[in-house]
Design a protein around this motif. Sequence first.
Motif, mmCIF file in Angstrom:
data_model
loop_
_atom_site.group_PDB
_atom_site.id
_atom_site.type_symbol
_atom_site.label_atom_id
_atom_site.label_comp_id
_atom_site.label_asym_id
_atom_site.label_seq_id
_atom_site.Cartn_x
_atom_site.Cartn_y
_atom_site.Cartn_z
ATOM 1 N N ASN A 210 -3.366 2.381 16.238
ATOM 2 C CA ASN A 210 -2.478 2.423 15.281
ATOM 3 C C ASN A 210 -1.239 3.372 15.157
ATOM 4 N N SER B 216 -1.761 11.933 8.241
ATOM 5 C CA SER B 216 -1.896 11.336 6.986
ATOM 6 C C SER B 216 -1.089 12.190 6.035
ATOM 7 N N GLY C 226 -2.890 8.966 3.105
ATOM 8 C CA GLY C 226 -2.162 8.079 3.917
ATOM 9 C C GLY C 226 -3.368 7.287 4.681
ATOM 10 N N GLN C 227 -2.705 6.231 5.334
ATOM 11 C CA GLN C 227 -3.438 5.121 5.886
ATOM 12 C C GLN C 227 -4.646 5.887 6.742
ATOM 13 N N GLN C 228 -4.235 7.033 7.601
ATOM 14 C CA GLN C 228 -5.168 7.691 8.413
ATOM 15 C C GLN C 228 -6.055 8.795 7.665
ATOM 16 N N SER D 273 -5.473 -0.665 -0.502
ATOM 17 C CA SER D 273 -4.090 -0.469 -0.565
ATOM 18 C C SER D 273 -3.465 -0.962 -1.536
ATOM 19 N N ASP E 10 -4.487 5.622 -2.771
ATOM 20 C CA ASP E 10 -3.525 5.299 -1.806
ATOM 21 C C ASP E 10 -2.150 6.093 -2.160
ATOM 22 N N ARG F 66 0.812 5.684 -1.442
ATOM 23 C CA ARG F 66 2.223 4.836 -1.910
ATOM 24 C C ARG F 66 1.948 4.521 -3.731
#
Lengths: 233, 394
Positions: free
Chosen positions: B96, B101, B127-129, B147, B198, B200
Amino acid sequence: MSEEALFDLQGVAKKFVKGKEQITIFEDLNMQIAQGDFLAIMGPSGSGKTTLLNLLGGVDQPTSGEVSFEQKRIDKLSEGKLAEWRANNIGFIFQFYNLMPMLNAYRNVELPLLLTKLSGSERKKRVENALKLVGLADRAKHMPNEMSGGQQQRVAIARAVVSDPKLLLCDEPTGDLDRKTADEILETLQLLNTEFGKTIVMVTHDPSAAKYAKRTLHLDKGEFVTDPSANVA
Amino acid sequence: MSLISQSTAVIVMNVRSLPRRFWMSAAMVFASAVVVAILLAFLAMAKGFETTLQSAGSPDVAFFLRVSSGAELNSSMSNDQVNLLRNAPGIASDENGPLVSPELYVIVDGIKKSSQTKANIPLRGLGQQGIALRESFQLTQGRMFASGTNELIVGQSILNEFEGFELGSEIRSGKNSFTVVGIFTTGGNVFESELWADSRVIQNLYNRGSSYQSLRAKLTSPDNLEQIKAYIENDPRLNQDVQSEQSYFAEQGQGLSYMALFGRVISTIMALGALAGALNTMYTSVSDRSGEIATLRAIGFSHFSAFVGTMAEALVLAVIGGLVGSVAAFIFFDGLSAATLGGSFTQVVFQFELTTDLFIQGATLALIIGFLSGFFPAWRAARVPVIVAFQNGR
Ligand SMILES: Nc1ncnc2c1ncn2[C@@H]1O[C@H](COP(=O)(O)OP(=O)(O)OP(=O)(O)O)[C@@H](O)[C@H]1O
Ligand SMILES: [Mg+2]
């Protein structure tokens, strides 16, 4: 009285400093004690009897003069050497017995042997013999506070003789005991002198105690006063 | 040779005569127990806090904050900066892309179960990771947050210490509300004192636009930090400090290292008090036994045995005290949970931790008390004049 003098005191002076005051106990004391003697020292309170005993026992040092034991000066030995000398040559018997209250009769008697290289089994034999000698073989396990004054003094005598010293120094050994018990103790001391050849120096206030001795010296104001009743062998 | 048998006999007598001075001896044991217990309590607290913070940090995770912001709460960085840092050299990647992060760190209120008082709890936007960068992470109940939703997962310590964070609970903070969908552990470290959601969603709810506060990046090797520093230096658009996550937490952990120092100072002062009492006990013991000591010396026992006997008595009493204090500290403090202010005025939940090396420090203190309180009285014991044995009365 010169052949084989065990002790030889020459010109012994002993002074104490108390505050600004100087107390003279002995000015010029001379005496010999022969091997095998049983000497009683008498005299009024404060005449220096205990002080003399302490000088003989290497517990205290003279201010000047010489204290010799078997022709060797002991008054100049270090504290450590004196302790060793006492362990090898002297048994003390005190007015108040001075037993270790936390140890039973057996352990009390064993104490002087802890200073020797004797094996455990040899120690056991000696302690048992010493207790037998004073007639307390059956009290080995008893604590001092479980015994009468006379019995405690017997334990103290056993302790004094267990390492087989030449000399017994006794300070009022019967001072705290009744007549009958005192006589028993004195008989034991006499036995040690006649049968076992112990030299004994005994301080006492008690004229009838002194009768057990071979001779009696009277101390007064720092000097021996001749006593006609002395020298009853 | 005979020194050993003499000393043994004297030690046995002294120890047996302790009941004669029961209360004084007990007071000495007690004083030394209290001092050791207090030392251990402070050290255990500092140790626990340190462990909680330090075990959170990994040496091969780079941690970025705005220059001289000190802690996450005070830091900020733009999305552009995050994108530049993402491409810094030496950062590991997987299918990815780079393992980084970007994170946000805000504060919500919680009510402590123990005191029913309000305290700050950190809410981290991940973050995603983010999960991949925490190796000790384990979900123990429920599931991950999805998310883009108002879901969060709750650290085990928060669940334990604060009210209303059970699975399925609704958490309100200002005008925002979240649902607890999972509970996680990270092996007891500081992350367990956090809530995770999340990033965001947090940006949105807290009006952060596209900015972040910190960035974590997995390094291919812990040695790459220098390279990354140079990269930041050479790009005027970047103004970040970078250090390993481990060193960041170690710095934060120093907040409570004053506890260890404070504990040492307090217990030293108390040890002095205990020492005064112990000296009194030991001098009493010597004068109590002076007749016996003198008699033994008359019999021919050495100075040394008198010294050793008294020394042994003091050491025995102090060490018994040390043991009692250690056991008490262990019973009352080991594993005790506490929460205190962490780096950013948020609560860090940690556990008092008694380890072998702390017990060794406690034992050392007890031995020092024993040694000092024994030495001078033992010296006096060795100097008891033999004549005392002949002084009438006892
Ligand atoms: N260590 C000392 N310091 C000062 N004076 C001392 C000391 N030891 C003894 N004296 C004094 O020396 C004198 C003789 O004491 P000592 O104990 O030898 O007498 P004593 O004949 O044994 O008496 P008692 O029959 O009462 O036991 C006393 O006046 C005593 O106060
Ligand atoms: Mg006297």
